[in-house]
Design a protein around this motif. Structure first.
Motif: not given
Ligand code: SF4
Ligand code: SF4
Lengths: 288, 187
Positions: A75-85
């Protein structure tokens, strides 16, 4: 319930109030976030512009660690991390890419089998916890507060399975039980400009002005965001916007988890409202 | 150095083969939905649709010399709306890579510089740090922008949202191993 959590560089460094309020609001609904040990930068939207195999391998390193830890969800809380991962995970479905990136991961003694589901905390709160349980956790409702939920681009693009790509309402549904009013917000998934705010300031300012003026036109008291990068872009340049556009009354930008935690009984100080660059004074007084 | 246009287009198509659905680029019907959906197309020399037309005409080098790819904010509006399922955002990324690989500098190179700085940072420490990223970037682009953003840095610091010492993780060693493995393979 425990979730393995990937904070990412921005959450960790520039948005401690987001991290803090995330933990708080999750605890109130019985969720504990366990930080992924020894995580590295996901590469954001920049890395893939220089070398896609390296970008995929670097970011999949985090997925490999999560897999090794036995997690099904990261789980992430950052949109950029979310999409990159999530993109790295998807890239592993391409045979050439999987081969090349796996070879690189191997050099670090790691492997990724593609079993981890990358998720965003807003969507976890909506789908795993749900409005009913969120409602039960509310002790100090936010009656009278008008909120414009800004989802940004990457939460539902290019992956459209968790919400509408143009008019997502994930945050609206998470925050509705707080008693605050969610205003209609047509600009909710418009782009904040990302790195253009640094490299092409005039283009970035135009994009953010459009979002903020939409929130103002809809009579919002605050704009709630679910990403540390969106948050900085929307709050840090309002002075600069005022120099180019008709913008003299700044709009406070808060993290959606700050609002949630306030409604769950936390104080302004607990959720770090004083770390918002444009202070929501009325909330700070109300929840002092 | 830069190769003539046609091989450049071929190279791009090959690049896209690594990406799920990348091969769909061949199915572009030139409808212009991408350009109409793009929030920064107005500032680009080549709109998204025109990028594909230029690729087909073997004119990619001109696109790479323009700022086009560096004006892409990576918002994926084009990608979710394209009726042919083309992953246009990935195409913009591929253009950035191609330009760097062939040493082609766009007329405004600030985007390229910021990205290079970011990559160095991550390679070095395994994390990116806003403050150091900005500081190094400004050293490369000149003091004007640095002065402009001093207020930004101060504001971040004042609100306790700036880390003065960049994070460095033990995993940085693992990243170096990954990097070396890739460099070996690329020769
Ligand atoms: S929307 Fe798709 S099919 Fe239409 S011009 Fe753009 S890339 Fe081509
Ligand atoms: S991803 Fe890039 S090209 Fe596509 S719409 Fe957004 S800014 Fe334009």
């Amino acid at each position: 319930m425990n979730y393995l959590f990937y904070p990412g560089c921005a959450l960790e460094a520039s948005s401690p109030h987001y991290y803090k309020s995330c933990r708080l609001s999750c605890e109130k609904v019985g969720i504990q976030l366990d930080e992924l040990e020894d995580w590295t930068c996901c590469g954001a939207t920049a890395y893939v512009g220089t070398d896609e195999v390296k970008a995929t391998a670097y970011s999949a390193r985090n997925l490999a660690l999560a897999e090794r830890a036995g997690a099904t969800d990261l789980v992430t809380a950052c949109n950029a991390c979310y999409i990159t991962l999530r993109k790295s995970d998807k890239f592993f479905t391409n045979e050439t890419m999987r081969h090349d990136a796996s070879e690189a991961l191997q050099a670090a003694g790691l492997a990724y089998d593609g079993t981890v589901r990358v998720r965003h905390i807003a969507e976890v709160l909506l789908n795993d916890v749900g409005p009913a349980r969120i409602k039960e956790s509310i002790t100090t409702p936010l009656d009278g507060l008008k909120v414009a939920c800004y989802h940004g681009c990457l939460l539902t693009r290019p992956f459209t399975d968790i919400g509408d790509p143009e008019q997502p309402d994930i945050m609206d549904r998470v925050l509705a039980p707080t008693g605050a009013e969610m205003v209609d917000f047509p600009a909710t998934a418009k782009c904040c400009g990302g790195m253009l705010m640094t490299t092409r300031r005039e283009v970035g300012l135009a994009l953010v002005y459009e979002i903020l003026s939409c929130a103002r036109a809809m009579k919002a008291d605050v704009v709630a965001v679910a990403c540390p990068l969106c948050s900085v872009n929307l709050e840090a340049y309002q002075d600069a916007i005022g120099q180019v556009y008709d913008w003299d009354r700044p709009m406070p930008i808060v993290l959606f988890t700050q609002l949630l935690a306030l409604a769950q009984g936390a104080s302004a100080e607990d959720v770090g409202l004083d770390q918002c660059m444009i202070r929501p004074e009325f909330l700070m007084e109300r929840f002092a | 150095m830069a190769s003539p246009g046609v091989p450049l287009s071929g190279e791009l198509v090959k690049e896209l083969e690594r990406i799920p659905d990348g091969e769909k680029i061949k199915q572009c019907i030139q409808c212009g939905t991408c350009s109409a959906s793009c929030p920064t197309a107005y500032a680009m020399d080549y709109t998204p649709r025109a990028v594909i037309a230029a690729m087909r005409a073997g004119q990619l080098e001109k696109v790479l010399r323009s700022d086009t790819a560096w004006l892409c904010a990576s918002c994926y509006s084009c990608t979710v709306r394209c009726p042919a399922g083309i992953q246009f955002t990935d195409m913009m990324y591929a253009l950035k890579r191609l330009g760097i690989k062939h040493g082609i500098t766009p007329k405004d190179d600030r985007g390229q510089k910021l990205m290079a700085t970011f990559v160095e940072d991550v390679d070095e420490s395994g994390r990116s740090s806003e403050l150091w990223l900005m500081a190094k970037y400004f050293m490369r682009t000149g003091p004007q922008a640095a002065l402009r953003d001093a207020a930004f840095a101060f504001n971040m610091w004042r609100n306790r949202r700036l880390k003065l010492v960049p994070e460095r993780v033990k995993a940085a060693e693992q990243l170096k191993a990954i990097k070396r493995a890739l460099e070996r393979r690329q020769g």
